[in-house]
Design a protein around this motif. Sequence first.
Motif, PDB file in Angstrom:
ATOM      1  N   LYS A 169       1.715  -1.893   6.032  1.00 45.47           N
ATOM      2  CA  LYS A 169       1.635  -0.665   6.821  1.00 45.47           C
ATOM      3  C   LYS A 169       0.218  -0.095   6.756  1.00 45.47           C
ATOM      4  N   VAL A 170      -0.139   0.637   7.814  1.00 48.16           N
ATOM      5  CA  VAL A 170      -1.433   1.312   7.883  1.00 48.16           C
ATOM      6  C   VAL A 170      -1.183   2.795   8.129  1.00 48.16           C
ATOM      7  N   TYR A 171      -1.870   3.654   7.362  1.00 51.47           N
ATOM      8  CA  TYR A 171      -1.710   5.098   7.464  1.00 51.47           C
ATOM      9  C   TYR A 171      -3.047   5.741   7.822  1.00 51.47           C
ATOM     10  N   SER A 172      -2.990   6.910   8.426  1.00 49.12           N
ATOM     11  CA  SER A 172      -4.196   7.698   8.635  1.00 49.12           C
ATOM     12  C   SER A 172      -4.599   8.357   7.321  1.00 49.12           C
ATOM     13  N   LEU A 173      -5.828   8.852   7.255  1.00 53.23           N
ATOM     14  CA  LEU A 173      -6.290   9.521   6.034  1.00 53.23           C
ATOM     15  C   LEU A 173      -5.420  10.739   5.730  1.00 53.23           C
ATOM     16  N   GLU A 174      -5.079  11.502   6.734  1.00 57.00           N
ATOM     17  CA  GLU A 174      -4.263  12.700   6.523  1.00 57.00           C
ATOM     18  C   GLU A 174      -2.902  12.358   5.917  1.00 57.00           C
ATOM     19  N   ASN A 175      -2.390  11.157   6.255  1.00 54.67           N
ATOM     20  CA  ASN A 175      -1.070  10.743   5.757  1.00 54.67           C
ATOM     21  C   ASN A 175      -1.140   9.881   4.499  1.00 54.67           C
ATOM     22  N   ALA A 176      -2.300   9.863   3.849  1.00 55.20           N
ATOM     23  CA  ALA A 176      -2.454   9.070   2.626  1.00 55.20           C
ATOM     24  C   ALA A 176      -1.421   9.416   1.550  1.00 55.20           C
ATOM     25  N   PRO A 177      -1.031  10.701   1.373  1.00 53.71           N
ATOM     26  CA  PRO A 177       0.010  10.984   0.370  1.00 53.71           C
ATOM     27  C   PRO A 177       1.315  10.245   0.647  1.00 53.71           C
ATOM     28  N   LYS A 178       1.665  10.055   1.928  1.00 55.03           N
ATOM     29  CA  LYS A 178       2.877   9.300   2.262  1.00 55.03           C
ATOM     30  C   LYS A 178       2.732   7.840   1.852  1.00 55.03           C
ATOM     31  N   ALA A 179       1.517   7.300   1.969  1.00 49.10           N
ATOM     32  CA  ALA A 179       1.261   5.921   1.537  1.00 49.10           C
ATOM     33  C   ALA A 179       1.451   5.787   0.034  1.00 49.10           C
ATOM     34  N   LEU A 180       0.973   6.770  -0.713  1.00 46.70           N
ATOM     35  CA  LEU A 180       1.131   6.754  -2.168  1.00 46.70           C
ATOM     36  C   LEU A 180       2.606   6.873  -2.555  1.00 46.70           C
ATOM     37  N   GLU A 181       3.357   7.683  -1.821  1.00 46.26           N
ATOM     38  CA  GLU A 181       4.792   7.801  -2.091  1.00 46.26           C
ATOM     39  C   GLU A 181       5.496   6.468  -1.849  1.00 46.26           C
ATOM     40  N   ALA A 182       5.133   5.774  -0.778  1.00 50.69           N
ATOM     41  CA  ALA A 182       5.727   4.473  -0.490  1.00 50.69           C
ATOM     42  C   ALA A 182       5.412   3.475  -1.600  1.00 50.69           C
ATOM     43  N   MET A 183       4.184   3.537  -2.120  1.00 50.18           N
ATOM     44  CA  MET A 183       3.797   2.665  -3.230  1.00 50.18           C
ATOM     45  C   MET A 183       4.624   2.991  -4.475  1.00 50.18           C
ATOM     46  N   MET A 184       4.769   4.263  -4.797  1.00 48.81           N
ATOM     47  CA  MET A 184       5.516   4.663  -5.982  1.00 48.81           C
ATOM     48  C   MET A 184       6.990   4.287  -5.886  1.00 48.81           C
ATOM     49  N   ASN A 185       7.534   4.339  -4.682  1.00 54.38           N
ATOM     50  CA  ASN A 185       8.951   4.028  -4.469  1.00 54.38           C
ATOM     51  C   ASN A 185       9.203   2.538  -4.264  1.00 54.38           C
ATOM     52  N   ARG A 186       8.140   1.745  -4.359  1.00 60.75           N
ATOM     53  CA  ARG A 186       8.225   0.282  -4.197  1.00 60.75           C
ATOM     54  C   ARG A 186       8.902  -0.097  -2.869  1.00 60.75           C
ATOM     55  N   GLU A 187       8.467   0.590  -1.832  1.00 65.24           N
ATOM     56  CA  GLU A 187       9.020   0.350  -0.502  1.00 65.24           C
ATOM     57  C   GLU A 187       8.198  -0.655   0.299  1.00 65.24           C
ATOM     58  N   THR A 188       7.088  -1.121  -0.266  1.00 68.90           N
ATOM     59  CA  THR A 188       6.150  -1.921   0.516  1.00 68.90           C
ATOM     60  C   THR A 188       6.188  -3.392   0.124  1.00 68.90           C
ATOM     61  N   LYS A 189       5.735  -4.215   1.046  1.00 71.60           N
ATOM     62  CA  LYS A 189       5.555  -5.646   0.806  1.00 71.60           C
ATOM     63  C   LYS A 189       4.091  -5.963   1.115  1.00 71.60           C
ATOM     64  N   GLY A 190       3.397  -6.590   0.193  1.00 70.34           N
ATOM     65  CA  GLY A 190       1.975  -6.825   0.411  1.00 70.34           C
ATOM     66  C   GLY A 190       1.196  -5.531   0.250  1.00 70.34           C
ATOM     67  N   LYS A 191       0.197  -5.341   1.097  1.00 72.11           N
ATOM     68  CA  LYS A 191      -0.727  -4.217   0.951  1.00 72.11           C
ATOM     69  C   LYS A 191      -0.458  -3.128   1.984  1.00 72.11           C
ATOM     70  N   ILE A 192      -0.776  -1.889   1.597  1.00 71.51           N
ATOM     71  CA  ILE A 192      -0.821  -0.787   2.543  1.00 71.51           C
ATOM     72  C   ILE A 192      -2.233  -0.216   2.524  1.00 71.51           C
ATOM     73  N   VAL A 193      -2.686   0.262   3.680  1.00 75.08           N
ATOM     74  CA  VAL A 193      -4.090   0.601   3.869  1.00 75.08           C
ATOM     75  C   VAL A 193      -4.222   1.959   4.561  1.00 75.08           C
ATOM     76  N   ILE A 194      -5.228   2.721   4.123  1.00 80.76           N
ATOM     77  CA  ILE A 194      -5.610   3.951   4.802  1.00 80.76           C
ATOM     78  C   ILE A 194      -6.737   3.606   5.770  1.00 80.76           C
ATOM     79  N   ASN A 195      -6.507   3.849   7.051  1.00 79.96           N
ATOM     80  CA  ASN A 195      -7.498   3.568   8.091  1.00 79.96           C
ATOM     81  C   ASN A 195      -8.129   4.892   8.516  1.00 79.96           C
ATOM     82  N   MET A 196      -9.411   5.048   8.250  1.00 78.43           N
ATOM     83  CA  MET A 196     -10.092   6.324   8.535  1.00 78.43           C
ATOM     84  C   MET A 196     -10.320   6.549  10.034  1.00 78.43           C
ATOM     85  N   THR A 197     -10.126   5.526  10.829  1.00 83.44           N
ATOM     86  CA  THR A 197     -10.453   5.622  12.252  1.00 83.44           C
ATOM     87  C   THR A 197      -9.246   5.983  13.119  1.00 83.44           C
ATOM     88  N   ILE A 198      -8.072   6.199  12.498  1.00 87.33           N
ATOM     89  CA  ILE A 198      -6.893   6.550  13.312  1.00 87.33           C
ATOM     90  C   ILE A 198      -6.444   7.972  13.000  1.00 87.33           C
TER      91      ILE A 198
END
Length: 326
Positions: free
Chosen positions: A297-326
Amino acid sequence: MKAIVCTKFGLPNTLKFIEKENPQSKEDEVLVEVKACSVNFPDTLIIQGKYQFRPDFPFSPGSDIAGVVAEVGNSVKHLKKGDEVVGFIPFGGFAEKAVVKAKDCFAKPKGMSMVNASAFLLAYGTSYHALKDRADLQKDETVLILGASGGVGLTALELAKLMGAKVIAAASSDEKLALCKDFGADEIINYNKENLKERVNELTKGKGVDVIYDPVGGNFSEQALRAIAWKGRHLVIGFANGEIPKIPINLTLLKGASIVGVFWGAFAQKEPKKSLENIRELLQWFAQGKLKPHIDKVYSLENAPKALEAMMNRETKGKIVINMTI
């Protein structure tokens, strides 16, 4: 510049999205306009005050970045303004600009997207250091990877196969294991449905596994160690399930086995020449099409906390990335 900042230790929902001044680089550093920053498990620890070090407030999490050089320190010779780069920093990546030590900043391979580049250094660097330098993995040995569908787990799977090993991938769901199969796993174990030790012994016909790659911790660590082969190496990568295991140390005596710590960040600082050789090999393999980061998954910078929550909840497969351009 815009940034996600931590002003007090806590969960992702305590982070703030703010406007702040650009950081200032020194003569041996480069200022990078960050285009993407991947999310790694240590990011979830550092904001809670649970990591090996505690930055002064306020700080931004994020360590694995890709971007464009905006300024170059006077003593930096291998980079110039406008270069596309990948870099590693202890923290500060969840921002539109970040300062990177020149020795930890490298030219981004042509054809590698910023998103893929940001997902590369820490995960592949950790796994290659673990398997090559710490485990001395040999062709035809068997590797058990716990949390095999995660950010570092998949890279370990790719690299172990590339190094000629047989891989047993263990994960918590059939969906995650299907991805591991796609990445070349020889055997799979759902440790939420099967007894890890018994299944490993069954798959190895009682021999056990030569190398255990363990970023999970908790009770799975002991189960795995009980299924290790004679002179096996249990690689301690991290504790994604939140529990540091208490291992009966006599298990190592009975198997002539070793429990081996893996800390890529410290390795890169203490043995920079060897680390650079590893990075060059990894980037070459990427250029040859032998390695491919899996971006879930790719998240915007503003939504970075949601990315961290997904990481903590082990909801992801592979990598998740914050894209500063979206």
